[in-house]
Design an enzyme around this catalytic site. Structure first.
Site, PDB file in Angstrom:
ATOM      1  N   ASN A   6      -1.266   4.786 -10.750  1.00 15.55           N
ATOM      2  CA  ASN A   6      -0.112   4.453  -9.809  1.00 15.55           C
ATOM      3  C   ASN A   6       0.956   4.156 -10.504  1.00 15.55           C
ATOM      4  O   ASN A   6       1.221   3.185 -11.260  1.00 15.55           O
ATOM      5  CB  ASN A   6      -0.764   3.397  -8.781  1.00 15.55           C
ATOM      6  CG  ASN A   6       0.344   3.268  -7.806  1.00 15.55           C
ATOM      7  OD1 ASN A   6       1.357   3.099  -8.106  1.00 15.55           O
ATOM      8  ND2 ASN A   6      -0.093   2.939  -6.657  1.00 15.55           N
ATOM      9  N   HIS A   9       5.343   0.915  -9.705  1.00 12.91           N
ATOM     10  CA  HIS A   9       6.163  -0.044 -10.057  1.00 12.91           C
ATOM     11  C   HIS A   9       7.121  -0.007 -11.168  1.00 12.91           C
ATOM     12  O   HIS A   9       7.987  -0.692 -11.505  1.00 12.91           O
ATOM     13  CB  HIS A   9       5.228  -1.321 -10.370  1.00 12.91           C
ATOM     14  CG  HIS A   9       4.683  -1.781  -9.045  1.00 12.91           C
ATOM     15  ND1 HIS A   9       5.374  -2.202  -7.888  1.00 12.91           N
ATOM     16  CD2 HIS A   9       3.467  -1.948  -8.671  1.00 12.91           C
ATOM     17  CE1 HIS A   9       4.648  -2.416  -7.017  1.00 12.91           C
ATOM     18  NE2 HIS A   9       3.260  -2.335  -7.495  1.00 12.91           N
ATOM     19  N   HIS A  42       2.990   5.661  -3.789  1.00  4.20           N
ATOM     20  CA  HIS A  42       2.861   5.360  -2.449  1.00  4.20           C
ATOM     21  C   HIS A  42       4.229   5.319  -2.039  1.00  4.20           C
ATOM     22  O   HIS A  42       4.987   4.382  -2.074  1.00  4.20           O
ATOM     23  CB  HIS A  42       2.262   3.826  -2.304  1.00  4.20           C
ATOM     24  CG  HIS A  42       2.061   3.381  -1.048  1.00  4.20           C
ATOM     25  ND1 HIS A  42       1.137   2.215  -0.701  1.00  4.20           N
ATOM     26  CD2 HIS A  42       2.254   3.806   0.261  1.00  4.20           C
ATOM     27  CE1 HIS A  42       1.511   1.935   0.657  1.00  4.20           C
ATOM     28  NE2 HIS A  42       2.058   2.844   1.216  1.00  4.20           N
ATOM     29  N   ARG A  44       6.482   4.482   0.831  1.00  2.55           N
ATOM     30  CA  ARG A  44       6.492   3.614   1.871  1.00  2.55           C
ATOM     31  C   ARG A  44       7.703   3.610   2.930  1.00  2.55           C
ATOM     32  O   ARG A  44       8.574   4.259   2.461  1.00  2.55           O
ATOM     33  CB  ARG A  44       6.619   1.787   1.073  1.00  2.55           C
ATOM     34  CG  ARG A  44       5.362   1.353   0.579  1.00  2.55           C
ATOM     35  CD  ARG A  44       5.617   0.031   0.296  1.00  2.55           C
ATOM     36  NE  ARG A  44       4.285  -0.721  -0.228  1.00  2.55           N
ATOM     37  CZ  ARG A  44       3.639  -1.220   0.496  1.00  2.55           C
ATOM     38  NH1 ARG A  44       3.917  -1.757   1.692  1.00  2.55           N
ATOM     39  NH2 ARG A  44       2.328  -1.659   0.043  1.00  2.55           N
ATOM     40  N   ARG A  48      10.546   1.174  -0.957  1.00  4.05           N
ATOM     41  CA  ARG A  48      11.117  -0.089  -2.059  1.00  4.05           C
ATOM     42  C   ARG A  48      10.724   0.518  -3.402  1.00  4.05           C
ATOM     43  O   ARG A  48      11.176  -0.105  -4.225  1.00  4.05           O
ATOM     44  CB  ARG A  48      10.326  -1.183  -1.516  1.00  4.05           C
ATOM     45  CG  ARG A  48       8.769  -1.141  -1.749  1.00  4.05           C
ATOM     46  CD  ARG A  48       8.137  -2.477  -1.650  1.00  4.05           C
ATOM     47  NE  ARG A  48       8.181  -2.915  -0.243  1.00  4.05           N
ATOM     48  CZ  ARG A  48       7.056  -3.534   0.123  1.00  4.05           C
ATOM     49  NH1 ARG A  48       5.997  -3.929  -0.417  1.00  4.05           N
ATOM     50  NH2 ARG A  48       7.021  -3.588   1.438  1.00  4.05           N
ATOM     51  N   GLU A  69      -0.231   7.978  -1.301  1.00  7.12           N
ATOM     52  CA  GLU A  69      -0.999   7.017  -0.433  1.00  7.12           C
ATOM     53  C   GLU A  69       0.362   6.802   0.651  1.00  7.12           C
ATOM     54  O   GLU A  69       1.362   6.723   0.271  1.00  7.12           O
ATOM     55  CB  GLU A  69      -0.877   5.705  -1.304  1.00  7.12           C
ATOM     56  CG  GLU A  69      -1.867   5.835  -2.251  1.00  7.12           C
ATOM     57  CD  GLU A  69      -1.677   4.474  -3.084  1.00  7.12           C
ATOM     58  OE1 GLU A  69      -0.949   3.664  -3.182  1.00  7.12           O
ATOM     59  OE2 GLU A  69      -2.857   4.153  -4.028  1.00  7.12           O
ATOM     60  N   THR A 100      -0.380  -3.475  -0.192  1.00  5.03           N
ATOM     61  CA  THR A 100      -1.397  -3.039   0.886  1.00  5.03           C
ATOM     62  C   THR A 100      -2.417  -4.346   1.090  1.00  5.03           C
ATOM     63  O   THR A 100      -3.028  -4.610  -0.112  1.00  5.03           O
ATOM     64  CB  THR A 100      -2.158  -1.917   0.450  1.00  5.03           C
ATOM     65  OG1 THR A 100      -1.167  -0.895   0.256  1.00  5.03           O
ATOM     66  CG2 THR A 100      -2.868  -1.266   1.727  1.00  5.03           C
ATOM     67  N   GLU A 150     -11.541   5.517  -0.114  1.00  4.36           N
ATOM     68  CA  GLU A 150     -11.193   4.552  -1.277  1.00  4.36           C
ATOM     69  C   GLU A 150     -11.544   3.017  -0.933  1.00  4.36           C
ATOM     70  O   GLU A 150     -11.028   2.679  -0.059  1.00  4.36           O
ATOM     71  CB  GLU A 150      -9.606   4.762  -1.590  1.00  4.36           C
ATOM     72  CG  GLU A 150      -9.173   3.750  -2.826  1.00  4.36           C
ATOM     73  CD  GLU A 150      -7.939   3.974  -3.540  1.00  4.36           C
ATOM     74  OE1 GLU A 150      -7.350   5.066  -3.516  1.00  4.36           O
ATOM     75  OE2 GLU A 150      -7.405   3.177  -4.006  1.00  4.36           O
ATOM     76  N   HIS A 193      -7.463  -1.087  -6.147  1.00  3.50           N
ATOM     77  CA  HIS A 193      -6.464  -2.236  -5.832  1.00  3.50           C
ATOM     78  C   HIS A 193      -6.866  -3.521  -6.510  1.00  3.50           C
ATOM     79  O   HIS A 193      -7.978  -4.166  -6.254  1.00  3.50           O
ATOM     80  CB  HIS A 193      -6.478  -2.606  -4.155  1.00  3.50           C
ATOM     81  CG  HIS A 193      -5.125  -3.068  -3.917  1.00  3.50           C
ATOM     82  ND1 HIS A 193      -4.939  -4.378  -3.934  1.00  3.50           N
ATOM     83  CD2 HIS A 193      -3.911  -2.564  -3.190  1.00  3.50           C
ATOM     84  CE1 HIS A 193      -3.618  -4.670  -3.446  1.00  3.50           C
ATOM     85  NE2 HIS A 193      -3.143  -3.658  -3.069  1.00  3.50           N
TER      86      HIS A 193
HETATM   87  N1  PXP Z   1      -5.235   2.141  -4.077  1.00  7.96           N
HETATM   88  C1  PXP Z   1      -4.291   1.897  -3.171  1.00  7.96           C
HETATM   89  C2  PXP Z   1      -4.901   2.447  -1.753  1.00  7.96           C
HETATM   90  C3  PXP Z   1      -3.351   1.201  -3.080  1.00  7.96           C
HETATM   91  O1  PXP Z   1      -2.497   0.928  -1.867  1.00  7.96           O
HETATM   92  C4  PXP Z   1      -2.920   0.611  -4.337  1.00  7.96           C
HETATM   93  C5  PXP Z   1      -1.418  -0.049  -4.626  1.00  7.96           C
HETATM   94  O2  PXP Z   1      -0.251   0.523  -4.018  1.00  7.96           O
HETATM   95  C6  PXP Z   1      -3.717   0.784  -5.401  1.00  7.96           C
HETATM   96  C7  PXP Z   1      -4.676   1.771  -5.459  1.00  7.96           C
HETATM   97  C8  PXP Z   1      -3.297   0.398  -6.807  1.00  7.96           C
HETATM   98  O3  PXP Z   1      -3.404  -1.153  -6.713  1.00  7.96           O
HETATM   99  P1  PXP Z   1      -2.887  -1.944  -8.035  1.00  7.96           P
HETATM  100  O4  PXP Z   1      -1.362  -1.549  -8.068  1.00  7.96           O
HETATM  101  O5  PXP Z   1      -3.227  -3.296  -7.618  1.00  7.96           O
HETATM  102  O6  PXP Z   1      -3.621  -1.502  -9.210  1.00  7.96           O
END
Ligand code: PXP
Length: 239
Positions: A6, A9, A42, A44, A48, A69, A100, A150, A193
């Site tokens: 992901n 960030h 993701h 949003r 952001r 996402e 989330t 998931e 997550h």
């Molecule tokens: N899976 C989902 C559905 C999420 O919303 C997120 C965060 O955007 C992640 C995985 C990844 O989470 P993390 O950034 O804490 O690894």
């Protein structure tokens, strides 16, 4: 076990300066070159971090699947059907949350989600639902005709981070049972997550889970692992 990286960030840092670097598209390419199996992002409601332009460029650039996402809203569905990621993962979203915070409540929104999902199926886009490891949510996910779930590992990760051994064992047991149940009903099973370099190992041992989506910890490590090199490169320019 497949890894979805992901890259949200990376865009968070870019947006802190409203500039062009670091570019999440570059991060996606580097993740692909490092062997990642999928790019996850993701978009949003408040944009952001990544936005639809990042989504479009990443889909056009990488040669591994892209997992979008998104909240189950009309606006996001239009974006997804326009850019056509390989998968959409439906997540709950509240503007004021930092990340989330919980899984999607499929049980309470069964009728809405069943209708919401149909156009994705017609477009050949895989639909995954981000849910807590709860058997009723899994049954409802089958009912709405999702392809996959998931499993939310956030509670497990929190227990780990607060050295709550009993909590870790309890959450692992829930994840194991949920993964097994979901798979037995024909769903593909992913998880994610809050996973870090410290807490990921026990999750990799749950054999019914075929993929993890990990973001924050990878980006955090990338910043620190690259810091020394970045400072040295700047010093060279100052000589
Ligand atoms: N899976 C989902 C559905 C999420 O919303 C997120 C965060 O955007 C992640 C995985 C990844 O989470 P993390 O950034 O804490 O690894």
């Amino acid at each position: 076990m497949r890894l979805g990286v992901n890259i949200d960030h990376v865009a968070t840092v870019r947006n802190a300066r409203r500039t062009f670097e670091p570019d999440p598209v570059y991060a996606a390419i580097l993740a692909q070159m490092a062997g990642a199996h999928q790019i996850t992002l993701h978009v949003r409601e408040d944009r952001r971090h990544v936005n639809e332009d990042d989504l479009r460029k990443i889909i056009e650039t990488v040669h591994i699947p892209v997992n979008l996402e998104m909240a189950p809203t009309e606006e996001m569905r239009n974006i997804a059907l326009t850019y056509h990621p390989n998968r959409v993962t439906l997540v709950p979203e509240r503007r004021e949350e930092i990340t989330t915070e919980g899984g999607l409540d499929v049980v309470s929104h069964k009728e809405y989600l069943k209708e919401f999902i149909k156009p994705f199926k017609e477009a050949g886009i895989e639909v995954s639902l981000f849910i807590d490891p709860d058997l009723e949510q899994i049954k409802a996910s089958v009912w709405v005709e999702a392809d996959a779930v998931e499993l939310h590992t956030g509670t497990y990760a929190e227990a780990w981070n607060s050295f709550d051994r009993e909590g870790v064992e309890r959450e692992l047991a829930k994840l194991r049972a949920a993964a097994k149940f979901a798979k037995s009903l024909g769903l593909r099973v992913y998880a994610g997550h809050g996973l870090t370099y410290h807490n990921v190992k026990p999750i990799t041992q749950i054999e019914d889970i075929e993929e993890l989506n990990i973001g924050h910890s990878i980006v955090a490590n990338a910043v620190l692992l690259g810091f020394e090199r970045a400072v040295k490169d700047m010093l060279k320019l100052l000589k």
